[in-house]
Design a protein around this motif. Structure first.
Motif, PDB file in Angstrom:
ATOM      1  N   VAL A 155       0.894  -1.367  -0.051  1.00 31.49           N
ATOM      2  CA  VAL A 155      -0.540  -0.095  -0.654  1.00 31.49           C
ATOM      3  C   VAL A 155       0.778   1.290   0.219  1.00 31.49           C
ATOM      4  CG1 VAL A 155      -1.911   1.380   1.386  1.00 31.49           C
ATOM      5  CG2 VAL A 155      -1.851  -1.056   1.147  1.00 31.49           C
ATOM      6  N   ARG A 156       1.227   1.437   0.552  1.00 31.39           N
ATOM      7  CA  ARG A 156       2.849   2.242   1.080  1.00 31.39           C
ATOM      8  C   ARG A 156       3.574   2.815  -0.025  1.00 31.39           C
ATOM      9  NH1 ARG A 156       5.019   1.214   6.721  1.00 31.39           N
ATOM     10  NH2 ARG A 156       3.038   2.331   8.221  1.00 31.39           N
ATOM     11  N   ALA A 157       4.075   1.803  -1.025  1.00 36.10           N
ATOM     12  CA  ALA A 157       4.324   2.320  -2.174  1.00 36.10           C
ATOM     13  C   ALA A 157       3.415   1.988  -3.778  1.00 36.10           C
ATOM     14  CB  ALA A 157       4.739   0.330  -2.960  1.00 36.10           C
ATOM     15  N   VAL A 158       2.478   2.200  -3.369  1.00 34.12           N
ATOM     16  CA  VAL A 158       1.325   2.754  -4.256  1.00 34.12           C
ATOM     17  C   VAL A 158       1.257   3.889  -3.451  1.00 34.12           C
ATOM     18  CG1 VAL A 158      -0.784   2.410  -5.545  1.00 34.12           C
ATOM     19  CG2 VAL A 158       0.985   0.208  -5.177  1.00 34.12           C
ATOM     20  N   ALA A 159       0.822   3.965  -2.701  1.00 30.21           N
ATOM     21  CA  ALA A 159      -0.059   5.856  -2.366  1.00 30.21           C
ATOM     22  C   ALA A 159       1.440   6.047  -1.668  1.00 30.21           C
ATOM     23  CB  ALA A 159      -0.528   4.974  -1.339  1.00 30.21           C
ATOM     24  N   LYS A 160       1.925   6.646  -2.778  1.00 34.28           N
ATOM     25  CA  LYS A 160       3.773   7.817  -2.366  1.00 34.28           C
ATOM     26  C   LYS A 160       2.968   8.774  -1.611  1.00 34.28           C
ATOM     27  CE  LYS A 160       6.168   5.806  -5.226  1.00 34.28           C
ATOM     28  NZ  LYS A 160       6.538   4.352  -4.287  1.00 34.28           N
ATOM     29  N   LYS A 161       1.325   9.685  -1.206  1.00 41.02           N
ATOM     30  CA  LYS A 161       1.473  10.713  -0.579  1.00 41.02           C
ATOM     31  C   LYS A 161       0.421  10.297   0.557  1.00 41.02           C
ATOM     32  CE  LYS A 161       1.052  13.979  -4.470  1.00 41.02           C
ATOM     33  NZ  LYS A 161       0.059  14.517  -5.278  1.00 41.02           N
ATOM     34  N   GLY A 162      -0.307   8.643   0.994  1.00 47.17           N
ATOM     35  CA  GLY A 162      -0.631   8.462   1.872  1.00 47.17           C
ATOM     36  C   GLY A 162      -1.934   7.993   1.796  1.00 47.17           C
ATOM     37  N   VAL A 163      -2.460   7.663   2.497  1.00 53.82           N
ATOM     38  CA  VAL A 163      -4.347   7.223   2.358  1.00 53.82           C
ATOM     39  C   VAL A 163      -5.054   7.778   3.389  1.00 53.82           C
ATOM     40  CG1 VAL A 163      -5.811   5.087   3.134  1.00 53.82           C
ATOM     41  CG2 VAL A 163      -3.329   4.694   1.928  1.00 53.82           C
ATOM     42  N   ASP A 164      -6.234   8.434   2.847  1.00 54.85           N
ATOM     43  CA  ASP A 164      -6.592   9.358   3.330  1.00 54.85           C
ATOM     44  C   ASP A 164      -8.422   8.916   3.723  1.00 54.85           C
ATOM     45  OD1 ASP A 164      -6.591  12.097   1.920  1.00 54.85           O
ATOM     46  OD2 ASP A 164      -6.527  10.844   0.508  1.00 54.85           O
ATOM     47  N   ALA A 165      -8.851   7.232   3.162  1.00 53.45           N
ATOM     48  CA  ALA A 165      -9.774   7.088   3.984  1.00 53.45           C
ATOM     49  C   ALA A 165      -9.663   5.067   3.558  1.00 53.45           C
ATOM     50  CB  ALA A 165     -10.980   6.703   3.095  1.00 53.45           C
ATOM     51  N   ALA A 166     -10.070   3.815   4.822  1.00 52.97           N
ATOM     52  CA  ALA A 166      -9.857   2.784   4.324  1.00 52.97           C
ATOM     53  C   ALA A 166     -11.083   2.229   5.029  1.00 52.97           C
ATOM     54  CB  ALA A 166      -9.439   2.001   5.434  1.00 52.97           C
ATOM     55  N   PHE A 167     -11.743   1.222   3.843  1.00 51.64           N
ATOM     56  CA  PHE A 167     -12.464   0.671   4.374  1.00 51.64           C
ATOM     57  C   PHE A 167     -12.928  -0.772   4.367  1.00 51.64           C
ATOM     58  CE2 PHE A 167     -17.072  -1.452   2.161  1.00 51.64           C
ATOM     59  CZ  PHE A 167     -17.775  -1.254   2.565  1.00 51.64           C
ATOM     60  N   ASP A 168     -13.453  -1.521   4.997  1.00 60.74           N
ATOM     61  CA  ASP A 168     -13.138  -3.342   5.296  1.00 60.74           C
ATOM     62  C   ASP A 168     -14.223  -4.395   4.811  1.00 60.74           C
ATOM     63  OD1 ASP A 168     -12.013  -5.871   6.274  1.00 60.74           O
ATOM     64  OD2 ASP A 168     -11.899  -4.957   7.992  1.00 60.74           O
ATOM     65  N   ALA A 169     -14.728  -4.445   3.323  1.00 61.91           N
ATOM     66  CA  ALA A 169     -16.080  -4.943   3.304  1.00 61.91           C
ATOM     67  C   ALA A 169     -15.370  -6.704   3.189  1.00 61.91           C
ATOM     68  CB  ALA A 169     -15.552  -4.885   1.379  1.00 61.91           C
ATOM     69  N   ALA A 170     -14.325  -6.678   4.109  1.00 66.88           N
ATOM     70  CA  ALA A 170     -13.929  -8.314   4.333  1.00 66.88           C
ATOM     71  C   ALA A 170     -14.012  -8.591   5.648  1.00 66.88           C
ATOM     72  CB  ALA A 170     -12.296  -8.791   3.933  1.00 66.88           C
TER      73      ALA A 170
END
Length: 85
Positions: free
Chosen positions: A61-76
């Motif tokens: 995730v860090r490799a893809v989201a260079k500017k960080g993550v704003d939200a997360a959703f757990d559908a699993a």
């Protein structure tokens, strides 16, 4: 969620996750979706950037989201998103 934000969706290839990916993309968000390797092409077809859940998930995730993550959703429902905090 709004345009320009980045969201991580756990279980993005499932029924709920697939709909959530499409809604987020419609709103202009960048979506990073967790799924098994066999579902990565499906997530790409929905406009998500796939990562494999399990070991190394946070680093992916860090490799893809260079500017960080704003939200997360757990559908699993596996609770793996807490590792991003």
């Amino acid at each position: 969620m709004k345009s320009g934000e980045t969201v991580v969706m756990d279980g993005a290839a499932g029924g709920v996750g697939s709909v959530a990916v499409q809604i987020a993309r419609h709103l202009g968000a960048t979506v990073i979706g967790t799924a098994s390797e066999r579902n990565h092409e499906y997530l790409r077809s929905l406009g998500a950037e796939p990562v494999t859940y399990g070991e190394g998930f946070v680093e992916q995730v860090r490799a893809v989201a260079k500017k960080g993550v704003d939200a997360a959703f757990d559908a699993a429902g596996k609770g793996s998103l807490s590792a991003l905090v």
